[in-house]
Design an enzyme around this catalytic site. Structure first.
Site, PDB file in Angstrom:
ATOM      1  N   ARG A 164       2.993  17.069  -0.847  1.00 53.46           N
ATOM      2  CA  ARG A 164       3.304  17.551   0.516  1.00 53.46           C
ATOM      3  C   ARG A 164       4.306  18.689   0.418  1.00 53.46           C
ATOM      4  O   ARG A 164       5.213  18.658  -0.414  1.00 53.46           O
ATOM      5  CB  ARG A 164       3.898  16.408   1.337  1.00 53.46           C
ATOM      6  CG  ARG A 164       3.914  16.694   2.818  1.00 53.46           C
ATOM      7  CD  ARG A 164       3.924  15.403   3.605  1.00 53.46           C
ATOM      8  NE  ARG A 164       4.012  15.652   5.027  1.00 53.46           N
ATOM      9  CZ  ARG A 164       4.066  14.700   5.937  1.00 53.46           C
ATOM     10  NH1 ARG A 164       4.046  13.426   5.552  1.00 53.46           N
ATOM     11  NH2 ARG A 164       4.140  14.992   7.215  1.00 53.46           N
ATOM     12  N   LYS A 191      -9.361   0.686  -4.297  1.00 53.95           N
ATOM     13  CA  LYS A 191      -8.507   0.059  -5.323  1.00 53.95           C
ATOM     14  C   LYS A 191      -8.968  -1.359  -5.658  1.00 53.95           C
ATOM     15  O   LYS A 191      -8.231  -2.338  -5.509  1.00 53.95           O
ATOM     16  CB  LYS A 191      -7.046   0.053  -4.908  1.00 53.95           C
ATOM     17  CG  LYS A 191      -6.487   1.449  -4.704  1.00 53.95           C
ATOM     18  CD  LYS A 191      -4.988   1.461  -4.619  1.00 53.95           C
ATOM     19  CE  LYS A 191      -4.459   2.834  -4.291  1.00 53.95           C
ATOM     20  NZ  LYS A 191      -4.770   3.327  -2.940  1.00 53.95           N
TER      21      LYS A 191
HETATM   22  N1  5IU Z   1      -2.270   7.074  -2.655  1.00 55.49           N
HETATM   23  C1  5IU Z   1      -0.964   7.454  -2.863  1.00 55.49           C
HETATM   24  N2  5IU Z   1      -0.368   7.191  -4.044  1.00 55.49           N
HETATM   25  C2  5IU Z   1      -1.013   6.572  -5.075  1.00 55.49           C
HETATM   26  C3  5IU Z   1      -2.355   6.201  -4.843  1.00 55.49           C
HETATM   27  C4  5IU Z   1      -2.972   6.468  -3.652  1.00 55.49           C
HETATM   28  O1  5IU Z   1      -0.327   8.020  -1.994  1.00 55.49           O
HETATM   29  O2  5IU Z   1      -0.445   6.391  -6.159  1.00 55.49           O
HETATM   30  I1  5IU Z   1      -3.371   5.285  -6.309  1.00 55.49           I
HETATM   31  C5  5IU Z   1      -2.999   7.320  -1.409  1.00 55.49           C
HETATM   32  C6  5IU Z   1      -2.387   6.710  -0.190  1.00 55.49           C
HETATM   33  C7  5IU Z   1      -2.813   7.676   0.854  1.00 55.49           C
HETATM   34  C8  5IU Z   1      -2.844   9.030   0.173  1.00 55.49           C
HETATM   35  O3  5IU Z   1      -4.132   7.376   1.273  1.00 55.49           O
HETATM   36  O4  5IU Z   1      -3.093   8.735  -1.193  1.00 55.49           O
HETATM   37  C9  5IU Z   1      -1.571   9.834   0.274  1.00 55.49           C
HETATM   38  O5  5IU Z   1      -1.301  10.119   1.613  1.00 55.49           O
HETATM   39  P1  5IU Z   1      -0.047  11.023   2.095  1.00 55.49           P
HETATM   40  O6  5IU Z   1      -0.313  12.426   1.495  1.00 55.49           O
HETATM   41  O7  5IU Z   1      -0.150  11.003   3.574  1.00 55.49           O
HETATM   42  O8  5IU Z   1       1.218  10.396   1.596  1.00 55.49           O
END
Ligand code: 5IU
Length: 494
Positions: free
Chosen positions: A431, A325
């Site tokens: 999820r 990012k």
């Molecule tokens: N991630 C998010 N939301 C976003 C963005 C990135 O969740 O809007 I841009 C990242 C953060 C993490 C992964 O690394 O995606 C999601 O992980 P979980 O499935 O464990 O929540």
């Protein structure tokens, strides 16, 4: 080898006029060596700048004569020059050969008649296109398309230089017969033979040409909207069919991986040690198209981490995606990308970038690529509650992507109205059996992400990493996501 090419060429150039012309063009600085970014974003070690000939009238005449002599057919009613360099050449041809000319603009002007083509014409008149250089053929194609829309009969084009990067074949597929006065290989042979360049320069250009022969043509038709409707809507198209809509090598590669491996799952590998990361990547590797990392959460990062990840990416055929990012000014992100402990540019195929700083963030990253094949994904919307990414922000990110298609692969977003098939939509916050994590994350199911929100790739982290059996979980997410994608494109004609 070089000798033979020049001799072969001698057959088509009995008076040596082409050789002489190339040497004169070289003398005035038309052939440049160094590092150049082409229109498509491709980095090239050679650039052919024919615009310079407007300052050399005799040379302009020679170039025009050679191009006219090379024309593929006869009995043209019109010649059409493409702005800018094609224009003076077409003008000389038009006056010398007494064939009326048309001008094809690059953009419509904002005032007056708003025409794309200037000059008089009638339907069915046979027109020859005049261009300076062909790479992928997309410029010639766009011009031909415009003239064909006006009912002109356009099948032939002549260019001075063919860079031999797939343009001729691409145009043949669009029923356009293109001939060139000289190819890049021939031109390099002439320059070498006459001592204008050394063997190393010659070989580096040929090496570049042979490794960049496969440029695709991006037709306006495929990516445009007609009457407000996307001609080729991303959400109804198969990943295979979207390969031909983009020139970006990594977008193409990702589409290929998704189509061949039958997976649109990206695992967010948010683990904290190299051992866990490598073990997870090896286990879920067969089920994913991408592995997303947050490399700065590892407690024991080293070059070994990267070597192992790259080996696994090659072994299982997935790409590496660092969720960095980037969000600072260009000069800072260039250093963050290439330097520091992680040297992200050296190993990550893709990185995430915020659009917030404006274009400079992309330009800064591109300046650090140094000839590597790399891409970025713009974060246009976040999955967390209360995210500040407004509709207007999302819209502005789309515009930024359109202006930088040579680097931007797609968007991280929660939904997308855009049907542009060139861009891939990545959706995190996915999820099964949970709606949030108590810290702002909001979850939807894979089916909902793909069928309701239009995701192409789902990003799943803890749903897999914290499952009692991560491999079984990866399989489950993979199947649900790919089934949903297949359901979405069921009625597709592409
Ligand atoms: N991630 C998010 N939301 C976003 C963005 C990135 O969740 O809007 I841009 C990242 C953060 C993490 C992964 O690394 O995606 C999601 O992980 P979980 O499935 O464990 O929540």
């Amino acid at each position: 080898m070089a000798e033979t090419q020049v001799q072969q060429m001698g057959v088509g150039d009995p008076t040596g006029a082409i050789q002489q012309c190339i040497l004169s063009l070289h003398n005035i600085g038309v052939v440049k060596f160094g590092r150049f970014t082409l229109k498509s974003g491709m980095q090239s070690p050679v650039y052919f700048d024919l615009r310079l000939i407007v300052s050399y009238p005799k040379l302009m005449e020679t170039v025009s004569e050679l191009m006219w002599a090379a024309r593929p057919g006869t009995d043209y009613d019109l010649v059409c020059g493409v702005a800018y360099t094609g224009l003076p050449i077409a003008t000389v041809i038009s006056t010398k050969q007494n064939v009326p000319m048309l001008i094809r603009r690059k953009e419509t002007k904002g005032y007056g008649t708003k025409k794309l083509v200037e000059g008089s014409y009638q339907g069915n008149q046979k027109c020859l296109m005049i261009e300076d250089v062909i790479v992928s053929g997309s410029s010639v194609y766009e011009s031909v398309e415009t003239l064909r829309d006006l009912k002109l009969d356009v099948k032939d084009a002549v260019v001075f230089l063919d860079r031999e990067q797939g343009g001729t074949a691409n145009l043949k597929a669009m029923d356009i017969n293109i001939v060139s006065v000289v190819t890049m290989t021939e031109m390099m042979s002439i320059l070498l033979k006459h001592g204008c360049i050394d063997q190393v320069t010659h070989d580096s250009v040929l090496e570049f040409v042979s490794s960049h022969r496969d440029t695709s043509i991006v037709t306006k038709e495929k990516t445009s909207c007609k009457n407000g409707i996307q001609v080729m809507d991303r959400k109804n198209c198969s990943f295979e069919s979207r390969i031909t809509t983009t020139n970006h090598p990594l977008t193409r590669k990702l589409f290929e991986i998704m189509a061949n491996k039958k997976t649109n799952l990206c695992v967010a590998a948010d683990v904290t040690t190299t051992e866990e990361l490598v073990s997870l990547a090896d286990k879920v590797g067969p089920h994913i198209c991408l592995l997303k990392t947050h490399i700065d959460i590892l407690t024991n990062f080293s070059q070994d981490t990267i070597d192992k990840l790259r080996d696994l990416a090659a072994k299982h055929n997935f790409l590496l995606f660092e969720d960095r990012k980037f969000g600072d000014i260009g000069s800072t992100v260039a250093n963050q990308y290439s330097g520091g402990a992680y040297k992200i540019v050296e190993w990550a195929d893709l990185v995430t970038v915020h659009g917030l700083p404006g274009d400079g963030v992309i330009k800064g990253l591109v300046s650090a690529i140094n000839g590597r094949t790399r891409g970025c994904v713009l974060v246009s919307q976040m999955s967390s509650s209360g995210a500040l990414t407004s509709e207007e922000y999302v819209e502005n990110c789309s515009k930024m992507a359109e202006n930088h298609t040579y680097f931007v692969v797609g968007f991280v977003s929660q939904s997308s109205k855009s049907g542009d098939p060139r861009f891939i939509l990545f959706t995190p916050g996915v999820r099964l059996g949970k709606t949030g994590d108590g810290l702002g994350q909001q979850y939807v199911t894979p089916r909902s992400a793909i069928l309701e929100r239009g995701a192409d790739i789902i990003i799943v982290g803890r749903g897999i990493t914290q499952a009692s059996d991560p491999v079984a979980a990866a399989k489950e997410y993979r199947e649900e996501a790919f089934d949903a994608y297949q359901e979405r494109i069921k009625h597709s004609t592409h």
